[in-house]
Design a protein around this motif. Sequence first.
Motif, mmCIF file in Angstrom:
data_model
loop_
_atom_site.group_PDB
_atom_site.id
_atom_site.type_symbol
_atom_site.label_atom_id
_atom_site.label_comp_id
_atom_site.label_asym_id
_atom_site.label_seq_id
_atom_site.Cartn_x
_atom_site.Cartn_y
_atom_site.Cartn_z
ATOM 1 N N THR A 38 0.798 -1.227 0.000
ATOM 2 C CA THR A 38 0.000 0.000 0.000
ATOM 3 C C THR A 38 0.829 1.276 0.000
ATOM 4 O OG1 THR A 38 -0.103 -0.061 2.425
ATOM 5 C CG2 THR A 38 -1.903 -1.127 1.215
ATOM 6 N N THR A 39 2.147 1.180 -0.089
ATOM 7 C CA THR A 39 2.987 2.383 -0.061
ATOM 8 C C THR A 39 4.055 2.327 -1.148
ATOM 9 O OG1 THR A 39 4.601 1.473 1.503
ATOM 10 C CG2 THR A 39 2.675 2.593 2.440
ATOM 11 N N GLY A 137 1.114 6.996 0.633
ATOM 12 C CA GLY A 137 0.202 5.984 1.167
ATOM 13 C C GLY A 137 0.391 5.663 2.628
ATOM 14 N N THR A 138 0.899 6.607 3.422
ATOM 15 C CA THR A 138 1.229 6.312 4.823
ATOM 16 C C THR A 138 0.129 6.653 5.816
ATOM 17 O OG1 THR A 138 2.283 8.486 4.990
ATOM 18 C CG2 THR A 138 3.688 6.620 4.421
ATOM 19 N N ASN A 139 -0.863 7.464 5.404
ATOM 20 C CA ASN A 139 -1.888 7.909 6.357
ATOM 21 C C ASN A 139 -3.113 7.000 6.254
ATOM 22 O OD1 ASN A 139 -3.821 9.292 7.890
ATOM 23 N ND2 ASN A 139 -2.878 11.264 7.445
ATOM 24 N N SER A 140 -3.312 6.162 7.239
ATOM 25 C CA SER A 140 -4.406 5.182 7.208
ATOM 26 C C SER A 140 -5.672 5.679 7.898
ATOM 27 C CB SER A 140 -3.952 3.877 7.868
ATOM 28 O OG SER A 140 -3.554 4.105 9.216
ATOM 29 N N THR A 141 -5.659 6.896 8.454
ATOM 30 C CA THR A 141 -6.820 7.372 9.217
ATOM 31 C C THR A 141 -7.508 8.580 8.594
ATOM 32 O OG1 THR A 141 -5.416 8.794 10.598
ATOM 33 C CG2 THR A 141 -5.783 6.538 11.363
ATOM 34 N N CYS A 152 -4.758 14.497 2.394
ATOM 35 C CA CYS A 152 -4.972 13.095 2.745
ATOM 36 C C CYS A 152 -4.088 12.226 1.853
ATOM 37 C CB CYS A 152 -6.453 12.731 2.568
ATOM 38 S SG CYS A 152 -6.864 11.062 3.123
ATOM 39 N N PRO A 154 -3.749 8.591 1.800
ATOM 40 C CA PRO A 154 -4.170 7.272 2.286
ATOM 41 C C PRO A 154 -3.427 6.134 1.595
ATOM 42 C CG PRO A 154 -5.759 8.096 0.726
ATOM 43 C CD PRO A 154 -4.732 9.178 0.887
ATOM 44 N N PRO A 155 -3.547 4.934 2.130
ATOM 45 C CA PRO A 155 -2.873 3.776 1.519
ATOM 46 C C PRO A 155 -3.301 3.566 0.069
ATOM 47 C CG PRO A 155 -3.650 3.236 3.719
ATOM 48 C CD PRO A 155 -4.227 4.571 3.390
ATOM 49 N N SER A 157 -3.750 1.119 -3.427
ATOM 50 C CA SER A 157 -4.345 -0.195 -3.667
ATOM 51 C C SER A 157 -3.250 -1.194 -4.026
ATOM 52 C CB SER A 157 -5.373 -0.125 -4.792
ATOM 53 O OG SER A 157 -6.424 0.767 -4.469
#
Length: 287
Positions: A38-39, A137-141, A152, A154-155, A157
């Motif tokens: 995911t990163t 892709g490091t922010n999962s929240t 944002c 986010p991770p 795909s």
Amino acid sequence: MPPLWALLALGCLRLSSGVDLQPQLASVTFAANNPTLTTVALEKPLCLFDSSAALHGTYEVYLYVLVDSASSRNASVQDSTKTPLSLTFQQTKGGRTGPYKASAFDLTPCSDLPSLDAVRDVSQASEILNAYLIRVGTNSTCLSDPNFQGLCNPPLSAATEYRFKYVLVNMSTGLVQDQTLWSDPIRTNRLTPYSAIDTWPGRRSGGMIVITSILGSLPFFLLVAFAGAIVLSLVDMGTSDGETTHDSQISQEAIPRSLGSSEASYASVNRGPSLDRAEVYASKLQD
């Protein structure tokens, strides 16, 4: 292995020849297991934008992300007025309908890059790597937090190809000053099915083989110890039974002897009056 400062310097030289270059994956020296599921870790555009022309004022570098497609190489990150796009991950369905801005950071002049002399210092290693690398892709929240403020990131795909672009923005005017080309497609890793995991010992390390061997033989040793304890218990019981039988034999031999002695005493005491009279009569005849 080349020293860390040499690898970083090589990255600066590779990016310093002009803006017609592409974002590159970070070296495995800096980011092991890259990309992940995911990163994706990328090299920052070190000495890239401030080497082609003198820059005055405040600048930021925007990182855009786009899922690879037939038209991704020509995707624009600015409008007709050269204002950079501010589309988010949600608005572009994770980069599938267009590029989204995943990150923004200050443009650091080459002269202000952190010294590599302290790279071996664990307390400063993270700061130095952050100056040279950026991870997508490091922010999962941020997607689930309604109060999240800022960009944002986010991770990504899994098993998906992405392209990346750096854009230099003049913060005084809010316009695009310069930009790189879109990167080549970079594919995130695919989750390995459990059935496809190779458990053959030949693919394991020596330490894993030793640990597996010890754990495999441990039940055998426990079983041997348990069997030995049972045998010792039976031997102790056998010894105890033998001693009891010996004592019983002695008692049985002593009882008849005691009974015989009692019978003799009983006979001598209870001989009766007729026996006494015969002895007296015989004595008188002798006189």
